[in-house]
Write an enzyme that holds these catalytic residues in place. Structure first.
Site, PDB file in Angstrom:
ATOM      1  CD  GLN A 142       1.804  -1.103   0.586  1.00 24.64           C
ATOM      2  OE1 GLN A 142       1.762  -2.184   1.179  1.00 24.64           O
ATOM      3  NE2 GLN A 142       1.951  -1.014  -0.717  1.00 24.64           N
ATOM      4  CG  ASP A 149       3.333  -1.675  21.588  1.00 24.98           C
ATOM      5  OD1 ASP A 149       2.732  -2.577  20.956  1.00 24.98           O
ATOM      6  OD2 ASP A 149       4.434  -1.845  22.144  1.00 24.98           O
ATOM      7  CE1 TYR A 208       1.666 -10.613   7.533  1.00 24.75           C
ATOM      8  CE2 TYR A 208       1.671 -11.794   5.456  1.00 24.75           C
ATOM      9  CZ  TYR A 208       1.238 -10.740   6.227  1.00 24.75           C
ATOM     10  OH  TYR A 208       0.384  -9.811   5.689  1.00 24.75           O
ATOM     11  CE  LYS A 254      -1.690 -10.946   8.602  1.00 20.69           C
ATOM     12  NZ  LYS A 254      -2.467  -9.820   9.098  1.00 20.69           N
TER      13      LYS A 254
HETATM   14  N1  SER Z   1       2.275  -8.157   1.019  1.00 26.01           N
HETATM   15  C1  SER Z   1       2.389  -9.085   2.087  1.00 26.01           C
HETATM   16  C2  SER Z   1       3.783  -9.567   2.264  1.00 26.01           C
HETATM   17  O1  SER Z   1       4.503  -9.618   1.308  1.00 26.01           O
HETATM   18  C3  SER Z   1       1.480 -10.261   1.873  1.00 26.01           C
HETATM   19  O2  SER Z   1       0.355 -10.085   2.653  1.00 26.01           O
HETATM   20  O3  SER Z   1       4.158  -9.930   3.313  1.00 26.01           O
END
Ligand code: SER
Length: 321
Positions: free
Chosen positions: A13, A54, A144, A148
């Site tokens: 994106q 990759d 996630y 981060k």
């Molecule tokens: N836009 C991302 C997500 O929804 C957040 O960093 O995972």
């Protein structure tokens, strides 16, 4: 002076639009797009080099750096929150081992600069939710988010241990009309516009009052490029800048769309992503980004809605969506 930039995750994106923006400044041949998937867009392939990469393959990344004499990397390849919750080990592997490969190659080959993205997902349910400060509790409850926080810490470690130039920012949900996001929790805020134009209605996977920080893509590109160009000596923070634009709930977003499409209808059917969204802040204090590198967003909610609808309606007329 940075002359050659490698962008990982260039078909994603943010990558798909960031590559084009960087190429207009640095020249097409000086911005090397790369993605795990060989099928890059025509736009990306016809405006400069593209390499299949990759990020777990350190040798290939190293050869690409040598081949083009890369001096900076913008590392966007990552697994987002919703996909990460379905496959936590995949998120850990790509987000952490991909980042380590970037950082180690940047160290070994003495690259001049690295930019890494973090996210509002670095925060968690015990973080203050309103006007979330730059320095605060980082105890995320998604894989996630864990990657981060670890990524921010790793990047700052390389800054202090090796004196490297690494910068990064905590993106809010990014809303855009060119490339769809891949498996995030804030994706509803993109899908809602496409569905509004295509069918006039939208079923939202978050509940109506779920407030999250968001940003329109032109501001996301500006934030990324402005931080990339900032004077490193003036930065007190490095890999974890809060950046905000506006905060919105699905209900407020729908009301903004209704101003221009009065018949638009929204319904709500929250799924597993609700718990992820509930662990993230309502709004962000980005005063450090403003003070240290002059961050200033341009788009508010209604300005974005007008632009999104205009662009997506045009695509719809042309049969592109
Ligand atoms: N836009 C991302 C997500 O929804 C957040 O960093 O995972």
């Amino acid at each position: 002076m940075i002359k050659k930039i490698l962008v990982t995750g260039s078909s994603g994106q943010i990558g798909s639009e960031l590559v084009m923006a960087l190429r207009s400044t640095y020249g097409g041949k000086n911005v090397i797009a790369s993605d795990k998937c060989a099928n890059a867009s025509k736009k990306i392939k016809s405006s400069g080099p593209f390499e299949q990469l990759d990020v777990l393959d350190k040798d290939t990344m190293g050869s690409i750096i040598d081949k083009y004499q890369i001096d900076a990397i913008i590392h966007l390849a990552a697994i987002l929150s919703a996909v990460g919750e379905k496959n936590p080990m995949l998120a850990w592997n790509i987000n952490i081992n991909g980042l380590i490969n970037v950082l180690e190659l940047a160290r070994e080959k003495e690259l001049k600069r690295v930019l890494i993205p973090s996210s509002i997902a670095a925060f968690g349910p015990t973080t203050p939710v309103d006007n979330t400060p730059q320095k605060t509790i980082l105890k995320p409850t998604t894989m996630y988010g864990v990657t981060k926080v670890a990524g921010e810490l790793l990047a700052d470690y390389y800054v202090s241990k090796y004196g490297m130039d690494i910068r990064g920012l905590r993106y809010p949900g990014i809303i855009s009309n060119e490339t769809l996001p891949g498996g995030g929790t804030t994706d509803y805020a993109v899908a809602i516009y496409f569905e509004a134009v295509k069918s006039g209605k939208f079923e939202c996977f978050l509940s109506e009052n779920t407030m999250l920080p968001m940003m329109y893509m032109p501001d996301c590109l500006k934030a990324t490029i402005d931080l990339f160009h900032a004077d490193f000596n003036k930065l007190k923070n490095h890999s974890d800048f809060n950046v905000g634009a506006f905060s919105v709930t699905p209900k407020l977003l729908a009301e903004s769309i209704k101003k221009y499409m009065p018949n638009f209808e929204i319904t709500y059917k929250p799924d597993f992503r609700q718990a992820i969204a509930d662990s993230w802040p309502n709004s962000i204090d980005d005063s450090c980004a403003k003070a240290e590198w002059g961050w200033q967003p341009a788009f508010d909610l209604d300005a974005m809605t007008q632009d999104m609808l205009k662009v997506i309606e045009e695509k719809h007329k042309q049969g592109l969506i």
